[in-house]
Design an enzyme around this catalytic site. Structure first.
Site: not given
Ligand code: GLA
Length: 517
Positions: A318, A279, A339
């Site tokens: 993205g 992440d 999210d």
């Protein structure tokens, strides 16, 4: 600069004695509100799992006016609504600028060179502690490390159909621990989820502790023994996933993999992990978006070097058109959005916006519109059926995000619908397309491996509506006669050149049509 206001009135009779008096009296300590808060502050609050939550404040004060930033989990969040008045400091940050409701409100008292501070996110427990002054150097992110030259990381051969499993974040966030993961693995088996194809039990953020003397990452107190936990999950015939960040800190502010990529990949492999979600978070403090490919390649190479089959899940929301290069860094899936939240607005905005990207998904390499919220309570079952249908048509990863131990029969009916799962898992992974969009009605079509066609009739309106599709729109020149409603689990009338149905508010009718293409 804010000038000091000396506290306390001075009585005139003292004036005559002032010089002597002042010399004999100790200098008064700076009174409330007299300090200039300009500068860097660090606020460390124990989390209860053996780690500290660290927030850096970079403040600039001008009179009662305060500006600056809060650095939290690697994100630079500008402060707003800020004031300093008589020693009381107040400011607000928005976690996501466009969403007012996700605000953190800070209130504190300035006392003797420190700020006694509390922060509150509505509906969550208050964080409390003391912020201390620090230097710009100590507050700065670590120095930038060089990035590798780009090359293509070979395909690891995993997840030929979209990965299925569970992830801890949507329901448990920082409450996930060893016992919960074990119980979820048990429930994955006993609920029938495993038999329906759900395999990965993925631990998201907040498992990390500190690094040992050799730099090896250790779990925090919530996870006493990662290898034993992985063994337990494997003993159930399931696989286990872990989470990290290419930055120094994860989004929840835990230890990231920055500068330890190979070492961490080896540790995950030694513990027996089968899946890594990686992440971006605080990597944004060090690298730019156009460097993401090289950053993600570093971990792709590191995972490959372990020689353990580990699914590689890219999470950078993205950005930088990841669908064009995600597979080249060894990525098996890549997040395509911010999210998800457990509400209709968030889920439908994500789900209906993904069809243009569908052609980029293919066996081993999937678009990831984020994890499922089905069963978490923020949507009704028509909306959750829409969620599951959209994700299946999109060939999205099916990672349940609810508490599998306490699922209602309706939630089970949605997550365990094998006919819908079969669409998601169709081996051809042909892209779904929107073939008609009229007002709030959307018709989606996806060709399937067995020659049939999946057709979704969606109603985004908040009233029931008739939605219809002609067989020609669905790409079928003729009907051979079978139309099956995959939520009703029954054959429906296929006569005529079109199919119409009254679709509930925010709902869907999902069909499998056997005709001639
Ligand atoms: C980011 C990710 C989420 C979750 C959290 C954990 O927000 O997008 O999916 O992993 O971090 O902190």
């Amino acid at each position: 600069m804010y000038s000091s206001v000396v506290a306390g009135p001075r009585r005139s009779i003292l004036v005559a004695l002032s010089l002597l008096g002042l010399l004999l009296t100790p200098a008064p300590s700076p009174a409330l509100g007299s300090q200039d808060l300009t500068g860097f502050w660090v606020w460390r609050v124990p989390r209860g799992d053996g780690t500290y939550r660290e927030t850096v404040l970079n403040l600039k004060q001008a009179g009662e006016h305060l500006t600056g930033k809060v650095v939290l989990g690697g994100r630079n969040l500008p402060i707003t609504d800020a004031t300093v008045k008589q020693g009381h400091v107040h400011f607000v940050v928005s976690l996501r600028p466009r969403e007012e409701e996700r605000r953190i409100v800070y209130d504190g008292e300035v006392e003797g060179g420190r700020i006694s501070l509390a922060s509150e996110v509505p509906g969550r427990p208050v964080w409390q502690g003391t912020a201390e002054r620090t230097t710009a150097a100590a507050a700065a992110p670590p120095p930038r490390l060089p990035l590798p030259a780009l090359h293509d990381v070979p395909d690891n051969g995993l997840v030929r159909t979209p990965p299925m499993g569970w992830n801890s974040w949507n329901k448990f966030a920082d409450k996930v621990d060893d016992a919960t993961v074990r119980a979820i693995a048990d429930a994955m088996v006993s609920s029938g989820m495993k038999d329906a194809g759900y395999v990965y039990v993925n631990i998201d953020d907040t498992w990390q502790g500190s690094r040992d003397a050799q730099g090896r990452i250790t779990p925090n107190h919530k996870f006493p023994d990662m290898k034993a936990l992985a063994d337990y999950v494997h003993s159930k015939g399931l696989k286990i996933g872990i989470y990290s960040s290419p930055g120094p800190r994860t989004c929840a502010g835990y230890e990231g993999s920055y500068g330890h990529e190979e070492q961490d990949a080896m540790t995950y492999a030694a513990w027996g992990f089968d899946y890594l979600k990686y992440d971006w978070c605080s990597a944004a403090q060090i690298y730019k978006d156009d460097e993401m490919r090289a950053v993600y390649q570093k971990m792709g190479d590191a995972l490959r070097k372990t020689a353990r089959p580990i699914v590689y899940s890219l999470c950078q929301y993205g950005r930088a058109e990841v669908w064009k290069w995600g597979s080249k860094v060894g990525g098996n899936l890549w997040r395509t959005t911010d999210d998800i939240e457990d509400n209709w607005k968030s889920m439908s905005a994500i789900g209906f916006s993904q069809f243009a990207l569908a052609p980029f998904a293919r066996p081993g390499h999937w678009n990831d519109p984020d994890m499922l919220e089905i069963g978490n309570g923020g949507m009704n079952n028509d909306e959750y059926r829409t969620h599951m249908s959209l994700w299946a048509l999109l060939a999205a990863p099916l990672l349940a995000g609810n508490d599998l131990r306490t699922m209602s029969e309706e939630t089970k009916g949605i997550l365990l619908n094998r006919e819908v799962i079969a669409i998601d898992q169709d081996p051809d992974a042909k892209p779904a397309r929107i073939v008609a969009e009229e007002g709030e009605s959307v018709v989606v079509v996806r060709p399937l491996h067995d020659g049939s066609t999946a057709v979704g009739l969606f109603n985004r309106n908040d009233q029931p509506k008739q939605v219809s599709v002609s067989w020609a729109q669905a790409g079928l020149s003729g009907m051979k006669g079978r139309v099956r409603d995959l939520w009703k689990h029954e054959e429906v009338d296929a006569s005529g050149d079109r199919y119409s149905a009254v679709v509930p508010a925010h709902g869907v009718v999902l069909l499998k049509v056997t005709g001639q293409r």
